[in-house]
Design an enzyme around this catalytic site. Structure first.
Site, PDB file in Angstrom:
ATOM      1  N   ASP A 109      23.540  11.967 -28.627  1.00  0.00           N
ATOM      2  CA  ASP A 109      22.338  12.167 -27.524  1.00  0.00           C
ATOM      3  C   ASP A 109      22.758  13.332 -26.517  1.00  0.00           C
ATOM      4  OD1 ASP A 109      20.330  10.482 -25.774  1.00  0.00           O
ATOM      5  OD2 ASP A 109      22.063  10.846 -24.458  1.00  0.00           O
ATOM      6  N   TYR A 216      22.225  15.685 -15.478  1.00  0.00           N
ATOM      7  CA  TYR A 216      21.932  16.152 -16.786  1.00  0.00           C
ATOM      8  C   TYR A 216      20.326  16.333 -16.976  1.00  0.00           C
ATOM      9  CZ  TYR A 216      26.819  15.112 -18.470  1.00  0.00           C
ATOM     10  OH  TYR A 216      28.230  15.211 -18.560  1.00  0.00           O
ATOM     11  N   HIS A 281      18.660   4.102 -31.661  1.00  0.00           N
ATOM     12  CA  HIS A 281      19.163   5.418 -31.011  1.00  0.00           C
ATOM     13  C   HIS A 281      20.852   5.368 -30.887  1.00  0.00           C
ATOM     14  CE1 HIS A 281      19.150   8.848 -28.336  1.00  0.00           C
ATOM     15  NE2 HIS A 281      19.680   8.249 -27.385  1.00  0.00           N
TER      16      HIS A 281
END
Length: 306
Positions: A109, A216, A281
């Protein structure tokens, strides 16, 4: 009472350390001896996401080091520095602070976007590159513009994170219940269990972690039209010279497989793409046996195929 950093000091067959790199203190967790494998986590997690690999990599003869990224867990939480070039400098500085000139870098990720960036900005530090659930940043940037009913829709949470203050409140209220919901929404069936989700929820309750983690997303979103973002995108078109393995869950609804496919155009070295069936994910946690087989098989291959 909010959790403190002791929440991320989880016992296991590893040791916890504080390592300083570039003026920033990082909490790292280390196990094994051999070639260094640096493990970089994503959102909304921390080093513990690699707990299975902190066992399997040492058993295979590697020195595995998982780090809490800037702003997360037991690492420093400065008010700025959440752009990918600064984060890449953090990670390459950490490799050197660990006594090595280079490492195998495995990133999931945001850790994967960071790993792609390291391989361009400090290529000598990345001996092999493994990205997990992480399109090349230029691919992701393009998909947000050209795939409005696919990747842009899947990234709706990123858009909501651009707001000030409110997202932090939403992430942390009711014991960070939203963190548990995101893990559940982005994963395949059967993961996470309640105990696993609770560990991540507690880690997100550490003061300022939610704000730092959202920074982020805010940099990536807001920099798209700013000079620093355009400059970053231009630099990231540089071809990567490190052998690269790209792993992606077939059921990923956060970063779509079709967004990740095509990242090979930015890799000049041997490259391998693998879609992991049954995983969403978080394939290294959802299907750890399958993930480890792919990772360790590729690492043991002295000349990985294109």
């Amino acid at each position: 009472m909010a959790p403190d950093e002791s929440a991320v000091h989880i016992d296991g067959p590893w040791k916890h350390r504080q390592v300083h790199a570039g003026g920033t203190r990082f909490h790292v967790v280390e196990a094994g001896d051999g070639p260094l494998v640096l493990l970089l986590h994503g959102f909304p997690q921390f080093w513990w996401t690699w707990r299975r690999q902190l066992r399997s990599l040492p058993e295979a003869g590697y020195r595995a080091v998982a780090v809490d990224l800037r702003g997360y867990g037991g690492s420093d939480k400065p008010p700025r520095g959440y752009d990918l070039p600064t984060l890449a400098a953090d990670a390459t500085g950490l490799i050197r602070a660990l006594g090595e000139t280079g490492a195998i870098v495995v990133g999931h990720d945001w850790g994967g976007l960071l790993a792609w960036t390291m391989a361009v900005l400090d290529a000598k530090c990345v001996r092999r590159l493994v990205t997990v659930s992480a399109p090349h940043p230029v691919r992701l940037r393009g998909a947000l513009l050209t795939d409005p009913f696919g990747q842009l829709k899947a990234s709706s949470h990123r858009l909501s994170f651009q707001l000030p203050f409110l997202p932090e409140h939403r992430l942390t209220r009711k014991g960070a219940a939203m963190v548990g919901r995101l893990l559940d929404e982005w994963s395949g069936p059967g993961w996470p269990d309640a105990e696993t989700a609770q560990v991540y929820r507690e880690a997100f309750g550490i003061p300022t972690v939610a704000h730092c983690a959202l920074e982020y997303h805010r940099w990536f979103g807001r920099s798209q039209l700013r000079p620093d973002g355009r400059r970053y995108a231009r630099v990231m078109r540089t071809e990567i010279e490190a052998p690269t393995l790209q792993l992606h869950g077939a059921l990923d609804t956060c970063l779509l497989p079709r967004t990740a496919q095509g990242s090979s155009r930015y890799v000049a070295a041997p490259y391998r793409w693998k879609l992991l069936e049954g995983a969403g994910h978080f394939p290294h946690e959802e299907t750890p046996d399958l993930f480890d087989a792919e990772l360790l098989g590729w690492l043991s291959d002295p000349e990985p195929d294109r």
